[in-house]
Design an enzyme around this catalytic site. Structure first.
Site, PDB file in Angstrom:
ATOM      1  CE  LYS A  13      40.701  34.278  40.579  1.00 40.61           C
ATOM      2  NZ  LYS A  13      39.595  35.264  40.612  1.00 40.61           N
ATOM      3  NE  ARG A  85      44.354  37.968  36.795  1.00 36.03           N
ATOM      4  CZ  ARG A  85      44.158  37.809  38.119  1.00 36.03           C
ATOM      5  NH1 ARG A  85      44.915  37.000  38.818  1.00 36.03           N
ATOM      6  NH2 ARG A  85      43.200  38.459  38.700  1.00 36.03           N
ATOM      7  NE  ARG A 119      38.854  41.471  47.982  1.00 34.44           N
ATOM      8  CZ  ARG A 119      39.201  40.758  46.930  1.00 34.44           C
ATOM      9  NH1 ARG A 119      39.541  39.500  47.062  1.00 34.44           N
ATOM     10  NH2 ARG A 119      39.211  41.309  45.734  1.00 34.44           N
ATOM     11  NE  ARG A 152      42.487  43.231  46.214  1.00 33.31           N
ATOM     12  CZ  ARG A 152      42.502  42.049  45.586  1.00 33.31           C
ATOM     13  NH1 ARG A 152      42.577  40.933  46.291  1.00 33.31           N
ATOM     14  NH2 ARG A 152      42.425  41.979  44.269  1.00 33.31           N
ATOM     15  NE  ARG A 163      40.143  43.324  40.418  1.00 30.49           N
ATOM     16  CZ  ARG A 163      39.659  43.049  41.630  1.00 30.49           C
ATOM     17  NH1 ARG A 163      39.062  43.991  42.330  1.00 30.49           N
ATOM     18  NH2 ARG A 163      39.794  41.846  42.141  1.00 30.49           N
TER      19      ARG A 163
HETATM   20  P1  AP5 Z   1      38.057  35.869  47.036  1.00 33.93           P
HETATM   21  O1  AP5 Z   1      38.154  34.464  47.493  1.00 33.93           O
HETATM   22  O2  AP5 Z   1      39.142  36.811  47.412  1.00 33.93           O
HETATM   23  O3  AP5 Z   1      37.823  35.900  45.441  1.00 33.93           O
HETATM   24  P2  AP5 Z   1      38.900  35.837  44.289  1.00 33.93           P
HETATM   25  O4  AP5 Z   1      38.287  35.107  43.135  1.00 33.93           O
HETATM   26  O5  AP5 Z   1      40.207  35.325  44.803  1.00 33.93           O
HETATM   27  O6  AP5 Z   1      38.938  37.380  43.944  1.00 33.93           O
HETATM   28  P3  AP5 Z   1      40.152  38.381  43.784  1.00 33.93           P
HETATM   29  O7  AP5 Z   1      39.528  39.731  43.662  1.00 33.93           O
HETATM   30  O8  AP5 Z   1      41.193  38.220  44.852  1.00 33.93           O
HETATM   31  O9  AP5 Z   1      40.712  37.884  42.437  1.00 33.93           O
HETATM   32  P4  AP5 Z   1      41.390  38.641  41.354  1.00 33.93           P
HETATM   33  O10 AP5 Z   1      41.649  37.526  40.444  1.00 33.93           O
HETATM   34  O11 AP5 Z   1      40.761  39.806  40.711  1.00 33.93           O
HETATM   35  O12 AP5 Z   1      42.581  39.345  42.142  1.00 33.93           O
HETATM   36  P5  AP5 Z   1      44.077  38.887  42.415  1.00 33.93           P
HETATM   37  O13 AP5 Z   1      44.347  39.173  43.812  1.00 33.93           O
HETATM   38  O14 AP5 Z   1      44.363  37.529  41.879  1.00 33.93           O
HETATM   39  O15 AP5 Z   1      36.628  36.426  47.527  1.00 33.93           O
HETATM   40  C1  AP5 Z   1      36.242  37.790  47.312  1.00 33.93           C
HETATM   41  C2  AP5 Z   1      35.370  38.239  48.510  1.00 33.93           C
HETATM   42  O16 AP5 Z   1      34.180  37.438  48.550  1.00 33.93           O
HETATM   43  C3  AP5 Z   1      36.055  38.075  49.882  1.00 33.93           C
HETATM   44  O17 AP5 Z   1      35.681  39.141  50.699  1.00 33.93           O
HETATM   45  C4  AP5 Z   1      35.478  36.749  50.426  1.00 33.93           C
HETATM   46  O18 AP5 Z   1      35.420  36.772  51.831  1.00 33.93           O
HETATM   47  C5  AP5 Z   1      34.071  36.740  49.809  1.00 33.93           C
HETATM   48  N1  AP5 Z   1      33.618  35.369  49.484  1.00 33.93           N
HETATM   49  C6  AP5 Z   1      34.331  34.394  48.850  1.00 33.93           C
HETATM   50  N2  AP5 Z   1      33.582  33.290  48.689  1.00 33.93           N
HETATM   51  C7  AP5 Z   1      32.360  33.582  49.231  1.00 33.93           C
HETATM   52  C8  AP5 Z   1      31.136  32.833  49.359  1.00 33.93           C
HETATM   53  N3  AP5 Z   1      31.017  31.581  48.883  1.00 33.93           N
HETATM   54  N4  AP5 Z   1      30.081  33.448  49.948  1.00 33.93           N
HETATM   55  C9  AP5 Z   1      30.179  34.731  50.416  1.00 33.93           C
HETATM   56  N5  AP5 Z   1      31.321  35.482  50.315  1.00 33.93           N
HETATM   57  C10 AP5 Z   1      32.395  34.910  49.723  1.00 33.93           C
HETATM   58  O19 AP5 Z   1      44.837  39.918  41.465  1.00 33.93           O
HETATM   59  C11 AP5 Z   1      44.861  41.298  41.723  1.00 33.93           C
HETATM   60  C12 AP5 Z   1      45.620  42.010  40.624  1.00 33.93           C
HETATM   61  O20 AP5 Z   1      46.974  41.535  40.585  1.00 33.93           O
HETATM   62  C13 AP5 Z   1      45.101  41.801  39.200  1.00 33.93           C
HETATM   63  O21 AP5 Z   1      44.047  42.694  38.856  1.00 33.93           O
HETATM   64  C14 AP5 Z   1      46.357  42.078  38.389  1.00 33.93           C
HETATM   65  O22 AP5 Z   1      46.634  43.456  38.297  1.00 33.93           O
HETATM   66  C15 AP5 Z   1      47.444  41.441  39.246  1.00 33.93           C
HETATM   67  N6  AP5 Z   1      47.685  40.026  38.907  1.00 33.93           N
HETATM   68  C16 AP5 Z   1      47.493  38.960  39.725  1.00 33.93           C
HETATM   69  N7  AP5 Z   1      47.807  37.824  39.101  1.00 33.93           N
HETATM   70  C17 AP5 Z   1      48.204  38.172  37.847  1.00 33.93           C
HETATM   71  C18 AP5 Z   1      48.628  37.431  36.716  1.00 33.93           C
HETATM   72  N8  AP5 Z   1      48.728  36.092  36.736  1.00 33.93           N
HETATM   73  N9  AP5 Z   1      48.950  38.124  35.589  1.00 33.93           N
HETATM   74  C19 AP5 Z   1      48.888  39.472  35.538  1.00 33.93           C
HETATM   75  N10 AP5 Z   1      48.474  40.241  36.586  1.00 33.93           N
HETATM   76  C20 AP5 Z   1      48.131  39.584  37.727  1.00 33.93           C
END
Ligand code: AP5
Length: 215
Positions: A13, A85, A119, A152, A163
């Site tokens: 994402k 979410r 990552r 992380r 997660r």
């Molecule tokens: P990346 O693009 O970072 O993937 P992502 O879907 O954004 O994954 P996240 O782990 O960041 O999402 P998440 O939803 O769990 O965490 P968030 O930060 O929102 O890619 C991941 C890896 O893959 C990277 O290394 C990238 O380089 C690689 N990659 C990407 N695309 C690729 C491809 N096509 N080919 C090869 N490699 C690739 O949330 C973290 C925490 O915050 C949550 O657990 C929660 O505690 C809290 N939080 C955040 N938002 C909320 C909310 N709205 N409500 C409640 N709690 C929340």
């Protein structure tokens, strides 16, 4: 135009929304990035949120909605990444701005694990890398600011499993909530091919994205 990017942790994402922002000038609202920024600056809300994040749990809706509202000054031009979410977050967002499309990125459990465990993030500027797919040319330092790259806390294998189960229970029901607006994208290909598919399926062109942004 307002877009939501939805999908399991590691679906890409953040990677995909950042590309669309470079290409079309949307405003990026990533609740995960905002929370990590608040933690880096030792903000009270960030420190409260960190307790949940480190365990792979969702931060309570009240904290998230308070935080997101302070970031929204316009009615359109947003890409929401990792928000909403929960159903409660989605219905609160409906009262603030209209949502045009919801892009659902999906991929297999094995690929998710590989992406998340590999990552690395810059501790200074937050730029993300992957040890295999997007390595830094400076190895353990950031190419942009030379900050140290770290893993992380929530990318450790047992937290990833938490997660994923939280995603299944609390976030996946949003697929039904948004079923009329849903665009499904298989997210296992390379970054550029997924970006091209996003652009095509959303129907984005520079003219359209800009003309649908309000002033
Ligand atoms: P990346 O693009 O970072 O993937 P992502 O879907 O954004 O994954 P996240 O782990 O960041 O999402 P998440 O939803 O769990 O965490 P968030 O930060 O929102 O890619 C991941 C890896 O893959 C990277 O290394 C990238 O380089 C690689 N990659 C990407 N695309 C690729 C491809 N096509 N080919 C090869 N490699 C690739 O949330 C973290 C925490 O915050 C949550 O657990 C929660 O505690 C809290 N939080 C955040 N938002 C909320 C909310 N709205 N409500 C409640 N709690 C929340």
């Amino acid at each position: 135009m307002n877009l939501i990017f939805l999908g399991p942790p590691g679906a890409g994402k953040g990677t995909q929304t950042k590309k669309l922002i470079e290409e079309f000038g949307f405003i990026h609202l990533s609740t995960g990035d905002i929370l990590r920024q608040l933690i880096r600056s030792r903000d009270t809300l960030g420190l409260q949120a960190q307790i949940y994040m480190d365990q792979g749990k969702l931060v309570p809706d009240g904290l998230i909605l308070e935080m997101i509202q302070t970031k929204m000054e316009k009615k359109c031009g947003y890409i929401f990444d990792g928000f909403p979410r929960t159903i409660d977050q989605a219905s609160a967002l409906d009262k603030i701005v209209p949502v045009d499309h919801v892009v659902y990125l999906f991929l297999s459990h094995d690929v998710i694990l590989k992406r998340l465990t590999g990552r690395r993030v810059c501790e200074k500027c937050g730029k993300e890398y992957h040890i295999e797919f997007m390595p830094s040319s400076l190895k353990d330092s950031c190419e942009l600011c030379k900050g140290r790259l770290y893993q992380r806390e929530d990318d450790r294998p047992f937290v990833i499993e938490n997660r994923l189960s939280v995603y299944e229970k609390q976030t996946k029901p949003l697929l039904e909530y948004y079923h009329e607006k849903l665009i499904r994208i298989e997210a296992c290909g390379n970054v550029l091919s997924i970006d091209q598919e996003n652009i095509k399926k959303i129907g984005l062109s520079t003219h359209k994205a800009m003309s649908q942004c309000c002033s």
